[in-house]
Structures are given as C-alpha cells and as structure tokens.
Design an enzyme around this catalytic site. Structure first.
Site, PDB file in Angstrom:
ATOM      1  N   CYS A   2       0.849  -1.177   0.000  1.00  0.00           N
ATOM      2  CA  CYS A   2       0.000   0.000   0.000  1.00  0.00           C
ATOM      3  C   CYS A   2       0.891   1.234   0.000  1.00  0.00           C
ATOM      4  O   CYS A   2       1.942   1.255   0.632  1.00  0.00           O
ATOM      5  CB  CYS A   2      -0.954   0.100   1.185  1.00  0.00           C
ATOM      6  SG  CYS A   2      -2.056  -1.281   1.355  1.00  0.00           S
ATOM      7  N   ARG A  27       3.737  -0.342  -4.942  1.00  0.00           N
ATOM      8  CA  ARG A  27       3.452  -0.903  -3.620  1.00  0.00           C
ATOM      9  C   ARG A  27       2.103  -1.612  -3.564  1.00  0.00           C
ATOM     10  O   ARG A  27       1.772  -2.251  -2.570  1.00  0.00           O
ATOM     11  CB  ARG A  27       3.476   0.203  -2.562  1.00  0.00           C
ATOM     12  CG  ARG A  27       4.775   0.959  -2.491  1.00  0.00           C
ATOM     13  CD  ARG A  27       4.699   2.031  -1.447  1.00  0.00           C
ATOM     14  NE  ARG A  27       4.676   1.458  -0.119  1.00  0.00           N
ATOM     15  CZ  ARG A  27       5.754   1.168   0.582  1.00  0.00           C
ATOM     16  NH1 ARG A  27       6.943   1.420   0.089  1.00  0.00           N
ATOM     17  NH2 ARG A  27       5.646   0.645   1.774  1.00  0.00           N
ATOM     18  N   GLU A 469       5.583 -15.383 -11.614  1.00  0.00           N
ATOM     19  CA  GLU A 469       5.003 -14.129 -11.138  1.00  0.00           C
ATOM     20  C   GLU A 469       4.467 -13.230 -12.243  1.00  0.00           C
ATOM     21  O   GLU A 469       3.522 -12.480 -12.001  1.00  0.00           O
ATOM     22  CB  GLU A 469       5.957 -13.367 -10.209  1.00  0.00           C
ATOM     23  CG  GLU A 469       7.213 -12.845 -10.829  1.00  0.00           C
ATOM     24  CD  GLU A 469       8.036 -12.045  -9.831  1.00  0.00           C
ATOM     25  OE1 GLU A 469       9.258 -12.107  -9.915  1.00  0.00           O
ATOM     26  OE2 GLU A 469       7.468 -11.353  -8.970  1.00  0.00           O
ATOM     27  N   HIS A 485      12.296 -38.490  -7.977  1.00  0.00           N
ATOM     28  CA  HIS A 485      11.767 -38.878  -6.661  1.00  0.00           C
ATOM     29  C   HIS A 485      10.318 -38.423  -6.478  1.00  0.00           C
ATOM     30  O   HIS A 485       9.880 -38.201  -5.354  1.00  0.00           O
ATOM     31  CB  HIS A 485      12.667 -38.326  -5.546  1.00  0.00           C
ATOM     32  CG  HIS A 485      14.039 -38.917  -5.577  1.00  0.00           C
ATOM     33  ND1 HIS A 485      14.295 -40.239  -5.284  1.00  0.00           N
ATOM     34  CD2 HIS A 485      15.240 -38.391  -5.926  1.00  0.00           C
ATOM     35  CE1 HIS A 485      15.589 -40.495  -5.429  1.00  0.00           C
ATOM     36  NE2 HIS A 485      16.184 -39.375  -5.822  1.00  0.00           N
ATOM     37  N   LYS A 584       5.639  -4.467  -5.166  1.00  0.00           N
ATOM     38  CA  LYS A 584       7.108  -4.449  -5.168  1.00  0.00           C
ATOM     39  C   LYS A 584       7.687  -4.530  -3.765  1.00  0.00           C
ATOM     40  O   LYS A 584       8.695  -5.174  -3.546  1.00  0.00           O
ATOM     41  CB  LYS A 584       7.574  -3.160  -5.847  1.00  0.00           C
ATOM     42  CG  LYS A 584       9.070  -3.005  -5.962  1.00  0.00           C
ATOM     43  CD  LYS A 584       9.585  -3.712  -7.185  1.00  0.00           C
ATOM     44  CE  LYS A 584      11.096  -3.690  -7.291  1.00  0.00           C
ATOM     45  NZ  LYS A 584      11.576  -4.900  -7.974  1.00  0.00           N
TER      46      LYS A 584
END
Ligand code: F6R
Length: 589
Positions: A2, A27, A469, A485, A584
């Site tokens: 924010c 943000r 992303e 595996h 970010k």
C-alpha cells in the site's frame, strides 16, 4: 505494501496526491482513493483498479489531503474497501496490518458503531474517534497505543482541515518539507524533488503537519528529534527511455550495473569494519525473501566453495519464527532490494539481537534495513520499478560474489576472475532475444519445469519464480537429481522443461535427468555454455551462453530466463511490470 501520500500547504493537493500515488503504485495497485478538504468540506473519491482510474479527481479543489493505493490484506479489492476510510470526524489512509482488528471491531460494534468496509484500517478511524477529546494528535497517539501489528497512518480531521497527523509502527513512513508545503508518504520517491527536505519517522513516532511546520513526537507526545534522510535527485520518477516496460529496461541495465557494483564495493566507507567482522566469522547466515533469497543461495555456494566458511541461507519468514541459533562469530547478511521487506527486517533484527554482525545488502540507502544494520553494502543498481526483480538480483550476486572473492583471497585461496561477468552478461542479454521464438511453446502449458544442479539449480529457481510471477503459469524450479523422486509424474507430452547446464562436472548428470524427462514427453529447452550439448537429440531448442566462471554463472544464465518470462508474459497479454496480486515492496507479514 500500500502506498500513502499526503499534502498540506499552499499548492492544490489533488495533483500532488495523484502524482505521488503514481510513483507509489509499485506498492499495490488493486484500488486507490484520495480525500481533499475544500474549505471545511471533505471530498473523498475511491476507485477499484489502478491510480489512473482516479484521474478525474485531479479537479478537486483544496490544499490539504491524503491518498492511497492499496494492496489488499483484510477485505477484497473493491471500491468499498479502498482507502481513505472515514469515521466521525476522522479520515485516514493506512499501510500495514492491525492484528487485533477483530477485537477492536467487536468493541466498536458493541457501542453501536457501524462499519462501511471489511478492512482492519477502518477500525483505526473508529478508535481515534473514541479517543478524541479535542486534541487531534493526542487522539491518534492514544489510539495507536491500542493497535497491535504494523501501521503507517496519515489522518485528517474535520476539526482541523489544515493539518495531517501521521504515525508509524513497523511500516515505512517519511515526511517532507518544501517552502510553502508539507508532505507525508510511504517512500521517498513519492515526494522527492527540488528543494524538498525529507525526514523519516522511527517506529512509535508521530508527526503533525501544520502551517508549514512539522512537529515530531515520541509515543508519549514529547517532542522527538527529526531524522533527516539523504536522497539523490535520481529518486524522482524514472523514465522508460524508449522501452515498453520497466522490466525490459531494467534488464538492459544489467551489464552496467554489474560493472559498477564490482568496481564500487571496496569504496564503501563501512567496508573495512564489515570485512574485519567477516574475516573473523566462523559462520555466515543469510536471510532474505523471494528473488533475494535466491541470490543468498548463490552467494552461500560461493562462500562455502571459496572461503570454506559454513553458510546457512534461510527464508526470512521461517527464520524469524524458528528460534534460530546464532553462534558466536556469525556474520548475518540481510539481502533485500527494497530494505523494507517486513520478514527480512524481523529476521535481521533477531540475528543482530542474538549477537550476529548484521550486514545489509540493499539497493535503498535510506531504507529501514540500513538503519538497523552494523554495515550497509549498497548494490547501487539504481531504482527498480518493475515488480519482478531483475537487475537488483544480478547486482546482489555481483556484490556478494565480490565479497566472497575478497575473503577467499585474504585466506590465500584462488578464485576465478569476476571481471568476465559484465561482458558475459552483455552478450547474454543480446542472445536472450532468441527466446522470443520459444514463447509459443509456453503459452498454454499446464506446468513448466526449470532444472539445474549446483549453482544451476539456483538459476532454475529464479527462472521459475520470474515465470510464475509475471506469466501466471504454474512452474517449478527443481534440482535435476530430485525429479525422479516424485515430480517426474507430472511430465506429460510437450511439458516445457528448461534445463540450465553451466557446471562442467555436473553437466552429464543434469543431462541424465533431461533424458528421463524427454523420454516421458517433455519438450526440452536448454540454456548452456557447452556447445556440444545443444546438438543432443532430446534438445528441442537451445541457447548458447558466453563463457563465464561456472561458480558465478547464475549472474549470466539468469538473463535469458528473465527474458523468457518477459516475452511469455507479453504474449499472454499480461503487464509484466505490474503482475496481479503482487506488489514491489512487501512491508507486511
Ligand atoms: C520477485 C521479487 C520478490 C522480491 C521479494 C523480496 O521478482 O521481486 O520475490 O525479491 O519480495 O523483496 P526485497 O528484495 O525488496 O526484500
């Protein structure tokens, strides 16, 4: 997460708020809002989506206001949950998480108060209202005493339409002053500019912005000293310089960033003190998140190989809650582009409290991490705007490799030259354009695999994270030897598998795993510096990397993987600079 911005002064507030929010959009960008006093009347506008949706609010008149761009924590991204939030005489914007919001909310409901959003932030407006006896700053201060968790707050009151009160606890907040105006913001670039002095608030501090003056207070409302922030004028809005996206532009800067970084690290004034601690270290710990964690893995590989110092790398959010053992003579590196990541800060603080020498590896000189560290090693990568980290990762690697090489030399051990890396990165950048031709095979993949061994495994992890992303394709970075595996069960016809092969002694071992996947239908994309491997029948497409010492190869081999993520994101119609659900700077837990 924010972004908060506020202004009170002689200029019109709305354009300043909108420009500040644009600069803070990294943000969070799921909704945005502003509140501006026009005379005594408060106008509040909010929109779901990006800050550009608020453009019409530029016309609001008034000299005092606050704005917010949101990354949702409590409550879905919606207009209703967008900030500013108002209750009674108080309107506020908040960054952080109020952990006891549910208890406080119950208290408010029991008093018959009504809520208009699902957010934890609105509770704070109710609490300030309940604490108010005519003194604005005192009400914010008393309310803050009851809050648990993290907060950066900028508060308006209809009783004081020319004042902003701010508070900070575990969330970044700065205030600024220019002739005729005062600012508050989550981050320096939102308010940086010619003639603007900037000050940070410490945890537990408050500031009152009124009549051209900033008053700082401690938790008991006693005057507190200002903490000036030194910043460079480059903190202002970075330009795209002809690139379509910041991510691509920032990738183009990698070679020069690598060059500066290797040249600069010894010039650091704190380096000698740091290096004395490192020379005596019996153990190294590295704490970080996401891409920075991958840089930590690469660095640990170099520290162990060249310096023979045990090096443990931890995801910061795990380290902080596992009661970590910090033996005497430990140096802890906290690696963080932003220097504001809440988990990294908390892990670093714990390592320091338990006796480690704390070295920050960060790109932001005035960040919260630099304030708590014993030494700061700056990556000097320049501002990174795209949410997906690129050049900052390469810079973290170069800096940490340089430190490992310096330590190894001091111990009389041989280290391959780092000087080849920038030129190799430049060449890798040029040939990375070839991966555009690969994108069609990734566009609708159900899942994508990245394989590697040794240092190549860390490159694979980072390549996979980048792809996830910004393309939203499910993807895994895997150690090549582990595939059989369990995970091999996921390979189907045409599953894209990117193999990173730059480690000579391990090359054939990785190719074994590649062969096993190919036999089950995987489509193999090879990123290697060994030409002979490109001709293998299982290889569908390959990219031949320039030579570079294999221990340092992640700084080069990651570049085509960054490019692959970028071009696949574009082909899928995504905005690579602002991927969904992300931000970010992750300043909440
Ligand atoms: C991925 C990315 C994130 C960050 C992580 C840590 O591209 O950017 O994984 O690396 O959030 O951020 P900093 O380095 O600012 O601590």
């Amino acid at each position: 997460m924010c972004g908060i911005v506020g202004y009170v002064g002689e200029r019109q507030a709305a354009p300043i708020l909108l420009e500040g929010l644009q600069k803070l959009e990294y943000r969070g960008y799921d909704s945005a809002g502003v509140a501006v006093f026009d005379g005594g009347i408060l106008h509040v506008v909010k929109r779901k989506g990006r800050v550009r949706e608020l453009e019409f609010a530029r016309a609001l008149k008034g000299n005092c206001g606050v704005g917010h761009t949101r990354w949702a924590t409590h409550g879905a991204p919606s207009e209703k949950n967008a900030h500013p939030h108002t209750y009674g005489k108080f309107t506020l914007v908040h960054n952080g998480i109020i952990e006891n919001a549910h208890i406080l909310r119950e208290e408010c409901l029991s008093r018959g108060e009504k809520f208009s959003s699902e957010t934890d932030s609105e509770v704070v407006a109710h609490l300030i209202s309940a604490c108010y006896e005519g003194d604005f700053a005192a009400a914010v201060c008393r309310a803050a005493e009851r809050l648990q968790g993290s907060f950066a707050l900028a508060v308006l009151s209809s009783d004081f339409p020319d004042t902003i009160v701010c508070a900070r606890m575990h969330s970044p907040l700065v205030v600024g002053r220019e002739r005729g105006g005062l600012f508050v913001a989550s981050d320096v670039p939102a308010i940086a500019g010619e003639g603007v002095e900037i000050f940070s608030l410490a945890d537990g501090e408050f500031a009152e912005l009124h009549a051209g003056e900033i008053k700082f207070f401690d938790a008991n409302l006693r005057p507190a000293p200002p903490h000036p922030v030194e910043y460079s004028s480059k903190e202002d809005t970075p330009a795209l310089c002809g690139f379509r996206h910041f991510m691509r532009k920032e990738m183009s800067e990698i070679p020069s960033v690598l060059k500066n970084c290797s040249a600069d690290f010894l010039k650091n004034s704190q380096y000698m003190q740091f290096f004395a601690a490192l020379s005596g270290a019996e153990r190294i710990q590295i704490v970080a998140c996401g891409t920075a964690y991958h840089a930590g893995l690469c660095a640990a590989h170099a520290f162990e190989k060249f310096c023979r110092v045990p090096c443990e790398v931890s995801v910061a959010s795990e380290y902080r809650y596992r009661d970590p053992i910090v033996p005497p003579h430990t140096v802890c590196f906290a690696v963080s582009q932003s220097g504001e990541t809440a988990d990294t800060l908390a892990a670093a603080q714990i390592a320091k409290e338990r006796g480690a020498f704390l070295a920050a590896v960060t790109n932001v000189a005035y960040s919260s991490l630099t304030r708590i560290s014993d030494a700061v090693l700056q990556t000097n990568a320049g501002r990174e705007v795209a949410v997906a980290a690129t050049k900052s990762f390469n810079a973290q690697l170069m800096l940490l490799y340089s430190v490992a090489a310096h330590l190894a030399e001091k111990k009389g051990r041989e280290v391959p030259p780092l000087s080849q890396i920038p030129a190799a990165a430049e060449r890798a950048l040029e040939i990375s354009e070839e991966v555009r031709g690969w994108t069609a095979h990734f566009l609708s993949a159900k899942s994508v695999f990245f394989l590697g061994r040794g240092a190549d495994y860390f490159t694979a992890l980072e390549g996979s994270l980048k792809l996830k992303e910004i393309t939203y394709l499910p993807s895994e970075g895997y150690p090549a030897g582990e595939l059989k595996h369990g995970t091999l069960a996921l390979i189907e016809k045409n599953t894209p598998l990117v193999a990173v092969v730059t480690q000579k002694p391990l090359a054939e071992k990785t190719m074994n795993a590649v062969h096993e996947a190919y036999a089950r239908g995987a489509k193999i994309f090879l990123v290697t510096c060994f030409e002979e491997l490109c001709a293998r029948k299982e290889v569908f497409a390959s990219l031949l990397l320039p030579a570079c010492p294999e221990e340092f190869s992640p700084a080069v081999a990651v570049i085509p993987l960054q490019a692959l993520a970028y071009y696949v994101a574009l082909a899928r119609g995504n905005d690579p600079d602002k991927p969904r659900n992300l931000a970010k700077s992750v300043t909440v837990e």
